[in-house]
Motif scaffolding. Structure first.
Motif, short mmCIF file in Angstrom:
data_model
loop_
_atom_site.label_atom_id
_atom_site.label_comp_id
_atom_site.label_asym_id
_atom_site.label_seq_id
_atom_site.Cartn_x
_atom_site.Cartn_y
_atom_site.Cartn_z
N ARG A 1 43.08 61.59 4.92
CA ARG A 1 43.44 63.00 5.10
C ARG A 1 44.66 63.13 6.02
NH1 ARG A 1 37.74 63.87 4.72
NH2 ARG A 1 37.48 63.53 6.96
N GLN A 2 44.72 62.32 7.05
CA GLN A 2 45.88 62.37 7.95
C GLN A 2 47.17 62.04 7.20
OE1 GLN A 2 44.59 59.72 11.12
NE2 GLN A 2 44.17 61.45 12.47
N ASN A 3 47.08 61.09 6.31
CA ASN A 3 48.25 60.74 5.51
C ASN A 3 48.64 61.90 4.60
OD1 ASN A 3 49.49 59.20 2.88
ND2 ASN A 3 49.97 58.13 4.78
N GLU A 4 47.65 62.54 3.98
CA GLU A 4 47.92 63.68 3.09
C GLU A 4 48.50 64.86 3.87
OE1 GLU A 4 44.04 64.26 1.53
OE2 GLU A 4 44.21 62.71 -0.03
N LEU A 5 48.04 65.04 5.11
CA LEU A 5 48.50 66.16 5.93
C LEU A 5 49.85 65.90 6.59
CD1 LEU A 5 45.10 66.94 7.72
CD2 LEU A 5 46.29 68.49 6.15
N GLY A 6 50.30 64.65 6.58
CA GLY A 6 51.55 64.30 7.23
C GLY A 6 51.39 63.96 8.70
N ILE A 7 50.17 63.97 9.21
CA ILE A 7 49.91 63.58 10.60
C ILE A 7 50.21 62.09 10.77
CG2 ILE A 7 48.12 63.32 12.37
CD1 ILE A 7 48.97 66.20 11.95
N LEU A 8 49.77 61.31 9.82
CA LEU A 8 50.04 59.87 9.81
C LEU A 8 51.09 59.60 8.75
CD1 LEU A 8 49.28 57.01 10.81
CD2 LEU A 8 47.55 56.95 9.00
N THR A 9 52.25 59.13 9.17
CA THR A 9 53.32 58.85 8.21
C THR A 9 53.18 57.44 7.63
OG1 THR A 9 54.76 58.15 10.02
CG2 THR A 9 54.90 60.45 9.34
N ASP A 10 53.81 57.22 6.50
CA ASP A 10 53.66 55.96 5.78
C ASP A 10 54.13 54.75 6.60
OD1 ASP A 10 52.57 57.20 3.58
OD2 ASP A 10 54.50 57.43 2.56
N ASN A 11 55.11 54.97 7.49
CA ASN A 11 55.66 53.83 8.22
C ASN A 11 54.92 53.54 9.52
OD1 ASN A 11 56.54 56.12 9.61
ND2 ASN A 11 58.38 55.11 10.36
#
Length: 556
Positions: free
Chosen positions: A263-273
């Motif tokens: 969910r953090q990845n989907e929300l942009g809280i956790l970025t791919d890098n």
């Protein structure tokens, strides 16, 4: 002098060039309709415990503020209750404000345990600028009556003076043979409500609403500070809230952490890098627990989630009142936590607290329990470590700001803000000149930077031009650009991380970049001397049951 394990290289601070930032347009000038400000702080809540930061806990009201406002990926507190509140209330580093350790007096001014007069509170400065000043909740920056909220600038106060209380009564909390006293105060008068006649989170919300109702008669703007104790121990919640989470934690912390990361990845809280913290070796894998162990553990998190849920419900009540008063279109709201979720121990014996009073199952009135490290590992996703530590999980907090007049809806920014930045932010927003003297006392100058360029979309992160620093109980840290230097007491050895891609703090680069270690360590020493920081071993208290002390500290 600080005890330093190696000779430091004193070097000139060279600031990295950055893009020029447009000066933010203040939302208030003298003689105009100045904005109201509501500051909401929660207690011991992890970075990912809101829905808008990846949680499965129901927080629709805070999620709404996030969707209509801005969230920051990086915002820092001071990793534990009293030092965080000292900086929050004054805009000073905690030692400069007098609370370098906790709300206990260690015998020298930077560690006196209560706010000094040179560090002006938000209440004092807002009041000097013509605002009503209101506080409902937790104080924790001075127990003596000369240091109570009404004596430090707040027109109205309801709440507790110390660090924690039972949620259903004001009896002393169990700390072995030294029960922790609870003082519930309303406008300088001690309160003695009947046991089980209230739930404290609701009372914090109710009094905040009552203060807003009473303030409507005054022809001036208001500053309201709402300091919830939830979800700080003891884990206690209302039955209807606990019922909402029955079975939701049967999956355990490992699977739920994977879900939060997604969910953090989907929300942009956790970025791919970005890296995530590695598995904590002190946290057992859920599928290795017995059936009875799983029942024991899931009950804790059901109550913890219920406490966060009820806090959010009270945020909703305050929003409803704000709209009813027709003041929602001219109010900035800021939300954050005082530290990360509490880990560092997994048994009562390690904390050395006797179960003096534990009259029912976890969650009920009179019970005394807390989240503990296993679930804190989930709460702080994707960050490393816990409360009272200067790795990211200890002092990285969710941060929401809402002000529809000037904050664009749905924004997400890096931020890299610190709680010392809130005071200059609020004063600029309100058009208040920070006093150089107050009641005959020369005021400490503010050290933070206004967040308005970030909040109003003119910058992605704070352009402060200098590092930010921390010290508490021998733990130390420096943040300079994307570099972070950190050491954990009793070790004096530095770790170095590049947070550009490693906010999970998985790769210690100290050996490879000794030049940066020396540069940031020299910056730290200059800051420590300026702010009165001393070697923790010189002032370390002997009392091993001080709230917030870790098991490692009690053994030394």
């Amino acid at each position: 002098m600080l005890r330093i394990f190696f000779s430091l290289l004193w070097s000139t601070l060279i600031l990295s060039p950055s893009l020029a930032q447009q000066k933010p347009r203040s939302a208030a000038k003298a003689g105009t309709n100045r904005p109201n400000v509501i500051l909401i702080m929660v207690d011991d809540m992890g970075y990912s415990d809101l829905g808008c930061y990846g949680s499965e806990i129901s927080t629709p009201n805070l999620d709404r503020l996030a969707n209509e406002g801005i969230r920051l990926r990086e915002f820092y507190n001071n990793s534990i209750c009293a030092p965080t509140r000292a900086s929050l209330l004054t805009g000073q580093y905690p030692h400069k404000a007098g609370i370098g350790y906790f709300d206990v007096n260690l015998g020298i001014p930077p560690y006196q345990g209560y706010l000094n007069r040179e560090s002006l509170t938000l209440g004092e400065v807002f009041r000097s600028g013509g605002y009503s000043t209101l506080l409902s909740g937790k104080w924790h920056v001075g127990k003596d009556s000369l240091s109570w909220p009404n004596q430090r600038g707040f027109d109205k106060f309801y709440g507790i003076l110390g660090g924690a209380s039972d949620y259903f009564d004001v009896k002393p909390l169990p700390f072995g043979t030294n029960p922790y006293p609870v003082a519930l105060i309303k406008n300088n008068v001690r309160q003695y409500p009947k046991d089980n006649s209230y739930y404290f989170t609701d009372e914090v919300g109710t009094n905040a609403i009552r203060f807003l109702d009473e303030q409507r008669q005054e022809n001036k703007p208001f500053f309201l500070y709402v300091a919830f104790t939830a979800p700080h121990w003891p884990l206690q919640a209302l039955p209807e809230d606990i019922a909402k989470y029955r079975g939701k934690y049967d999956l355990g912390w490992d699977s739920l952490r994977v879900q939060r990361l997604k969910r953090q990845n989907e929300l942009g809280i956790l970025t791919d890098n970005q890296s995530i913290a590695q598995h904590d070796p002190e946290v057992p894998y859920w599928d290795k627990l017995t059936y009875d162990e799983k029942q024991f553990w899931k009950a804790k998190m059901e109550v913890y989630a219920a406490m966060v849920d009820r806090m959010d419900q009270n945020v909703g009540r305050i929003l409803t009142k704000l709209k009813e008063l027709k003041k929602d279109d001219n109010t900035m709201i800021v939300f954050l936590s005082d530290n990360g979720a509490q880990g560092g121990f997994n048994s009562y014996s390690q904390l050395r607290r006797g179960l003096v009073r534990n009259t029912g199952p976890v969650g009920t009135a009179g019970s005394f329990d807390y989240q503990e490290q296993n679930w804190a590992y989930l709460s702080n996703t994707p960050l490393r470590h816990y409360k009272n530590n200067f790795h990211e999980g200890g002092f990285g907090t969710s941060f929401i700001a809402w002000y529809p007049k000037q904050i664009k809806a749905g924004r997400l920014a890096k931020g890299t803000g610190h709680i010392i930045d809130l005071a200059p932010t609020f004063y600029e927003l309100a058009g208040i000149t920070y006093p150089s003297t107050y009641k005959g006392t020369k005021a400490n100058p503010l050290t933070g930077k206004s967040l308005l360029p970030v909040l109003f979309g003119q910058a992605n992160e704070v352009n402060r031009g200098e590092p930010i620093f921390w010290e508490r109980a021998g733990n130390r840290a420096v943040r300079k650009g994307n570099w972070k230097l950190v050491s954990t007491y009793p070790s004096y050895k530095w770790e170095l991380f590049d947070l550009t891609s490693d906010r999970g703090e998985t790769k210690n680069l100290a050996d490879a970049r000794t030049d940066l270690v020396n540069e940031l360590a020299a910056d730290y020493v200059r800051w420590a001397e300026k702010n009165g920081v001393v070697d923790y071993d010189r002032i370390k208290p002997q009392n091993d049951i001080l709230p917030g002390q870790t098991s490692a500290q009690t053994k030394n």
